[in-house]
Design an enzyme around this catalytic site. Sequence first.
Site, PDB file in Angstrom:
ATOM      1  N   ASP A   1      -5.080   1.464  -9.211  1.00 19.75           N
ATOM      2  CA  ASP A   1      -4.574   0.560 -10.414  1.00 19.75           C
ATOM      3  C   ASP A   1      -5.462  -0.198 -10.700  1.00 19.75           C
ATOM      4  OD1 ASP A   1      -4.367  -0.760  -7.874  1.00 19.75           O
ATOM      5  OD2 ASP A   1      -3.207  -2.426  -8.647  1.00 19.75           O
ATOM      6  N   GLU A   2      -5.214  -0.797 -11.987  1.00 23.80           N
ATOM      7  CA  GLU A   2      -5.897  -1.959 -12.593  1.00 23.80           C
ATOM      8  C   GLU A   2      -7.301  -1.629 -12.580  1.00 23.80           C
ATOM      9  OE1 GLU A   2      -2.417  -5.458 -12.067  1.00 23.80           O
ATOM     10  OE2 GLU A   2      -4.156  -5.384 -10.554  1.00 23.80           O
TER      11      GLU A   2
END
Length: 884
Positions: A551-552
């Site tokens: 993620d991210e």
Amino acid sequence: MKALLLTMSLTSSLILGGCFSQQSESPSSLTKATQQDIDSIANHLDVSFELITNQPSEHCDPEQTDGNCFTASLSLTAGERITANNWQIYFSQITPIQSSDSDEFIIEHINGDIHRISLKPSYKGFGKDETKNITFYGSYWSLSETDAMPNYIISAPELNGQVISSTVAKIDSETGLEILPHVKTYTDNQHQFKRTTADQTTWLTSESLFERNQSTFEQAIDEQYIAQAIIPTPKQVTLSADPASIHIKKGIKVDFGNVEPSAVNAALTRLSSLGVDQQESGLPVVLSISAKPEQLTGSYQLNATTDQITIVAQDEQGVFYGLQSLASLVDLSSDTIPQIEVVDEPLFEFRGMLVDVARNFKSKAFILKLLDQMSAYKMNKFHFHLADDEGWRIEIPSLPELTNIGGKRCFDITEQQCLMPQLGAGIDVNAPVNGYYSVADYQEILRYASARHIQVIPSLDMPGHSRAAVKAMNARFEKYKQQEQLNKANEFLLYESNDPTKYSSVQYYQDNTINVCLDSAYHFVEHLMKEVQQIHADAGQPLTRYHIGADETAGAWVESPACKAFLATNDQGIEKADQLASYFVERVAVMIAKLGIEPAAWADGLAHTRTEKMPSVVQANAWGPLMWSSHSQSNDLANRNWQVVVSSPDALYFDFPYEADPKEHGYYWASREINTEKVFQFMPENLPIHAEFWRDRENQPYTADDTLQHDENGKVINKPLNEGVKFYGVQGQLWTENTRSDDMAEHKIFPRLLALAERAWYKPDWAVDYNYQGAKYDQDSNYFTPALEAQRNAQWLKFSQVLGMKELPKVEQADIAYRLPTAGAKIIEDKLHLNVAFKGLNMQYKDASNTWTTYQNPVAVSGKVEVRTISYDGIRASRSWSVN
């Protein structure tokens, strides 16, 4: 606004500065700092953080954070004269400071949350008791007193840094909660409590809590229901017509039948801890497995009579759960349980809890206690978040740098000995926020989980959130480079030294992402997975699922020479830098699938992967806020026939505050309040329905449109779930950026975990079925009817009574520092009235007499009145607050 802030700053300076016995020095009379100077400043400098306003001003950078920023002040008061210069203060501030105002100091953002206060040439030193103020403008908002971080570090070149003692966190002796003495209390509703002028969030008070509690508190205790109640609620319960009770605490004699005793010993140990011991003369408890194709894993039937107790189950897990239901019937204050028949099966196959030990380490003892409680309430998946930017927490013997460097934080700017002290970690490598699990520790946890039918799913986040690994492998590179062993130096290298890309992660790191275009990065991942796989195998719990994270990841690799070369020559269909993160997930997912390990990742890391490039079994954790239409992404991933685990922050992020109050601990980016009742209200099978009765993070209504939708180019941007498609499970999350102790972690997890277990196991009658044809939901759509709402509220009343009267005493006996709810209070006709969310907890008040007194009935009080709740053993108190 500028004039107002200037006036406030000047007034603050005059008040805080007062009169001091010695004046500031001239810059020319200052001397180079010595270690004695640094030690003295650390011991005598008083630091105070004060939030002035969250409302944006002309000082906010319009190109950052959409022009949102808050104004705060740091006050530095010297207890002793300071004549040294060339010192600096390093401190953590979660959101970057955009700019600062001071004649003598400047604040710079360094990396992640670390900032540095440096001296300007005009710095004049401090006279004794002199105060100097720095006004600064930080990105976004500061809505909680726990946003500020502890352990500011005073340092100078070539000298040892020291923690400024006035910034060290304290533990309140009555509540056990962490407090930050250097943070001034938030009092201003408009400027300190609210994000924007449009924010409609209401600051919880003792009076408003009293009104909220009263509808349930005034109801009589349903003793019969409490006696027969099991959490999580079984699918079917039949109370015997025979009123005779079972004297369970006289003991039980277990006939294991075709059940392996080791598969249920942990449940029997729990029964013993509740006063139900195994005895030769005890009530017969007959166990058996009778598998049927139509029954779900974990299904069981429990029949308890005065003659014997039988548990027949689909499998060993089901027998274990039947025994846990028997334990749930046990009341610490009673020797008996009712005669009862239970037919039960789980709603979701995946019933999980994530604990982040990377940001701030958690002890092995804490993990084992948590596993005990998870198994008590039939939760079966432990998502173990072991590595992130701030720490690496599992020993990998062949790569000792991961824990020798990545497992600890201290003050080492080179980061060759440890990581820099992000998140206010301080300088002590032996502090509880640092550490790692040895192979033996981790295997003990695995065996403990296996004995409780819990699968451990390790997570070592990558390619973003990987700073601890990147820095550790960088140190490894430097070690072998100096030894002229270049092959070993480059073997597991995760970064490219000549990559000029400038980026900032969601947590404001500039160097936390594995370069996905380096073959050495995949060599590292494969080597790591084989090591962890062997550790699992040796502990008897095979590694069958690994959470990549994924993620991210934003902005990395754009200028990387290795990535430019890869984009120019690859045959994988990867043409742009923004495709590289998905390529990494695809490649790693296939790699580990060949090792027999199923991949899991966060939804945003999976959304742009190509289904045909992924294995057939994929777990996707859907963590997007419901208020931002995240149901659409969840639908998309589930429609790929992937296993979607609902992880919505609106109800399932346990690092968020219980209530909307600046003194409540936690982050709040998706919700200002997640109390146990809100978790209970969650309908994990129908995400968009919540728009009817929940609001967004500013307490504003929102709309969840779950109809078939296309963009202007005809591309589908939302499609309802395909007919019959269901989510795979539900998971609670505890992220630990500002959760520094085991007790604070337990405070945040409990009692919300019990409501999570309820929603993961049992589908209530009031839950609205998902509409596969699609629908649009808002505050007026009325799919969740008033009748269903009344039914839900009635069930919450019963659930809350079971918590207060039967379950929380067990949690307390297990030495869990669960959150004690604050007491609701109101003065009615000159008398103090108190109530509490969970009946059974004691309440106390203190008035002008200044003595805490147990509350029994409405009572006349005088002067300032404070109220609180007390644990069952009388040792621990809730946070106290006043009554107007």
